[in-house]
Design a protein around this motif. Structure first.
Motif, short mmCIF file in Angstrom:
data_model
loop_
_atom_site.label_atom_id
_atom_site.label_comp_id
_atom_site.label_asym_id
_atom_site.label_seq_id
_atom_site.Cartn_x
_atom_site.Cartn_y
_atom_site.Cartn_z
N GLU A 157 3.78 9.31 1.32
CA GLU A 157 3.40 9.76 -0.20
C GLU A 157 2.19 10.31 -0.54
O GLU A 157 2.10 11.00 -1.54
N ILE A 158 1.27 9.87 0.22
CA ILE A 158 -0.20 10.29 0.04
C ILE A 158 -0.06 11.83 0.30
O ILE A 158 -0.68 12.76 -0.41
N LEU A 159 0.53 12.32 1.51
CA LEU A 159 0.50 13.51 1.91
C LEU A 159 1.45 14.44 0.74
O LEU A 159 1.06 15.69 0.61
N GLU A 160 2.30 13.82 0.17
CA GLU A 160 3.16 14.51 -0.63
C GLU A 160 2.32 14.81 -1.88
O GLU A 160 2.48 16.07 -2.46
N THR A 161 1.51 13.98 -2.51
CA THR A 161 0.80 14.14 -3.51
C THR A 161 -0.24 15.21 -3.38
O THR A 161 -0.39 16.16 -4.07
N ILE A 162 -0.93 15.28 -2.24
CA ILE A 162 -1.89 16.26 -1.62
C ILE A 162 -1.14 17.70 -1.78
O ILE A 162 -1.88 18.56 -2.10
N MET A 183 0.90 -1.13 0.18
CA MET A 183 -0.04 0.06 0.00
C MET A 183 0.81 1.32 -0.19
O MET A 183 2.10 1.25 0.65
N ILE A 184 0.28 2.41 -0.46
CA ILE A 184 1.02 3.67 -0.53
C ILE A 184 1.24 3.80 1.02
O ILE A 184 0.18 4.07 1.71
N THR A 185 2.34 4.61 1.18
CA THR A 185 2.60 5.22 2.43
C THR A 185 1.79 6.60 2.84
O THR A 185 1.64 7.13 1.95
N THR A 186 1.80 6.59 3.93
CA THR A 186 1.25 7.93 4.30
C THR A 186 1.96 9.24 3.89
O THR A 186 1.25 10.16 3.26
N MET A 229 1.35 18.59 -3.28
CA MET A 229 1.68 19.05 -4.72
C MET A 229 0.33 19.78 -5.12
O MET A 229 0.64 20.75 -5.88
N ILE A 230 -0.88 19.14 -4.97
CA ILE A 230 -1.87 19.74 -5.72
C ILE A 230 -2.32 21.00 -4.91
O ILE A 230 -2.70 21.75 -5.50
#
Lengths: 449, 89
Positions: A6-11, A1-4, A13-14
């Motif tokens: 990585e998810i926060l990094e994507t968010i 699963m994608i790590t926390t 960026m957006i």
């Protein structure tokens, strides 16, 4: 699963760094829309575009909501009208522009590109009619974008077209208070699958209908570079590559999804860093983050060369099909950092010209004094065309001689087109040079020095 | 379809209960939850399955966003694919 993380990094960026998909552009062939009668031809164009692009905007919005990534623009490019409508028995091509504009409004796209002609080696009857209609077409429409290709590495530079386009740009500026020129691009080595406006058109080698996607994300690259202060250039290049890879993967995902939902083949992802006037969404900021006091300073061309190359290297692996312009854009009016540097005199047209040797695309969105002559504009086009022709790359000129304005004034184009200070132009006259006409022959492609 | 719900904001009592009840009311199954408090910010990430969702995805996103705004939180739901695409080859 994608790590926390990585998810926060994507968010992040957006939400913080302006990561977005800049455009989903549907390319539509109008080669079957020709007819000798103007009205029938216009109806065929309108009907075909509104049928094929009926769900384009809704599909874009659905993807935007599901993936949580902004898709800023939904647009359409069509076969160059000088080709599609050449069999029509009319001198006046403005009705075709009006039909494109109506179709764009009906389907809800903000720009439609393809009021275009390809004249790098010479004019056909349709090419001359289209180019003659450009000023009025841009004055009478809101969303139509126009482009003319005047040079290529294989054909050389059509200096008659260069001279003509200087006059067309002046006339467009006069009857649209400059605004129309923001939607008019003069190209060398124009690409057939560019999704970005104002230079998009659907080339003759393209399929019936296709989806091309343009990614963006100067803010993300800027933010990533902020974490490698003082590091040597190979670290800078690696950081840009990794960031470009992530941005492009997002573009690829959106492109594949849009293609599947619309039942239209996926064409290309265009790996361009496209700035917007928003703070934090600037290519100039990236160059300054590398250590330049201001964009335009000595070192700017080297910094841009590194950026442009690293973006491509990172992006190429992230997409199954890369195309379009693919490089960093440097439109002055659409980039807060470029505007700042131009206003305080640190960025000149001559430096911008040097920068266009190493990046896509050219002298873009530059406001000139209202008294700039048609010959001077033609000569600027000739210089840019020469850079494109010799270096086997796309170059373009989108300049706006704003009537009544002089150096130091500021012009506002609204929205994504931004605002720009009027920049000084070298006053020496190139009139005799431009008046020669004819063609500059295609260059040698060996003995490179 | 799998999706990721992220909840970011100031830590208060009952955030998890509130978000979970919205998801349950709409037929969304929670598969995994991770939650931390970084500095004073509460961060929760949930992997959910929207296969049985009673409303369409956009409507669910709006419900969560609106509820988040009422509680001073940023709540997003995004398809898992976007994170996979960006961080995995």
């Amino acid at each position: 699963m994608i790590t926390t993380n990585e998810i926060l990094e994507t968010i992040d960026m957006i939400s913080q760094q302006h990561l977005d998909i800049r455009t989903i552009t549907m390319g539509i062939s109008l080669r079957d829309c020709g007819h000798t009668d103007v009205k029938t031809c216009c109806d065929k164009i309108y009907d075909k575009i509104t049928k094929l692009a009926e769900k384009l905007v809704k599909t874009g919005e659905d993807i935007e909501r599901e993936f949580g990534i902004p898709i800023v623009n939904k647009r359409i490019s069509v076969t160059p009208i000088a080709i599609a409508c050449e069999c029509c028995e009319t001198e006046d091509y403005v009705p075709f522009a009006v039909a494109l504009d109506r179709a764009a409004k009906e389907v809800g796209v903000n720009f439609i590109g393809g009021f275009s002609a390809l004249v790098q080696k010479g004019f056909t009857v349709g090419d001359r009619r289209l180019i003659g209609s450009i000023p009025e077409a841009l004055a009478k429409t809101e969303r139509v974008c126009s482009s003319v290709n005047v040079a290529s590495t294989r054909a050389g530079i059509n200096m008659d077209a260069v001279a003509l386009m200087g006059r067309i740009i002046k006339k467009t500026a006069e009857i649209t208070e400059g605004q129309g020129c923001a939607k008019l691009v003069v190209f060398a080595n124009a690409v057939e699958d560019n999704p970005f406006m104002a230079g998009a058109f659907h080339g003759v080698g393209e399929p019936e209908c296709v989806i091309n996607v343009g990614v963006s994300g100067p803010g993300v690259v800027h933010s990533a570079l902020g974490k490698c202060k003082g590091q040597p250039f190979h670290v800078v290049a690696e950081t840009i590559k990794k960031t470009a890879f992530r941005i492009t993967r997002m573009g690829e995902l959106v492109a594949q999804e849009a293609s599947r939902r619309l039942g239209v083949p996926f064409g290309i992802v265009d790996l361009s860093l496209a700035p917007t006037p928003a703070v934090g969404d600037s290519v100039a900021d990236i160059l300054e983050e590398m250590g330049l006091e201001s964009v335009g300073a000595p070192g700017t061309t080297a910094a841009l060369a590194l950026l442009n190359d690293a973006v491509k290297k990172g992006g190429v692996m992230a997409s199954s099909n890369v195309g379009g312009l693919s490089g960093a854009f440097i439109p002055v009016s659409e980039d807060a950092g470029m505007i700042r540097a131009a206003e305080n005199g640190k960025l000149t047209i001559e430096k911008l010209e040097a920068m266009t040797c190493v990046c896509s695309v050219g002298l873009d969105m530059i406001a000139l004094p209202g008294d700039t002559t048609a010959e001077t504009i033609s000569a600027i086009i000739a210089d840019e065309s020469a850079i494109g022709m010799i270096n086997q790359k796309t170059t373009a000129v989108r300049v706006i001689p704003v009537p009544g304005m002089k150096v130091g004034d500021r012009v506002d184009f609204g929205g994504l087109l931004g605002s720009a200070p009027i920049m000084p132009v070298n006053p020496a006259s190139p009139k005799v040079f431009i008046d020669r006409g004819g063609r500059i022959p295609a260059p040698l492609n060996s003995l490179k020095n | 379809m799998k999706a990721i719900v992220t909840v970011i904001g100031r830590d208060t009592v009952g955030i998890i209960a509130n978000v979970c009840s919205i998801l349950a009311q709409n037929g969304v199954n929670v598969l995994d939850i991770s939650q931390t408090v970084m500095r004073e910010y509460f961060t929760m990430i949930m992997l959910v399955d929207t296969a049985g969702c009673k409303v369409d995805f956009a409507a669910l996103a709006d419900i969560l966003k609106k509820d988040g705004a009422e509680h001073g939180l940023d709540i997003r739901i995004q398809r898992e694919d976007i994170f996979e695409a960006m961080h995995r080859i």
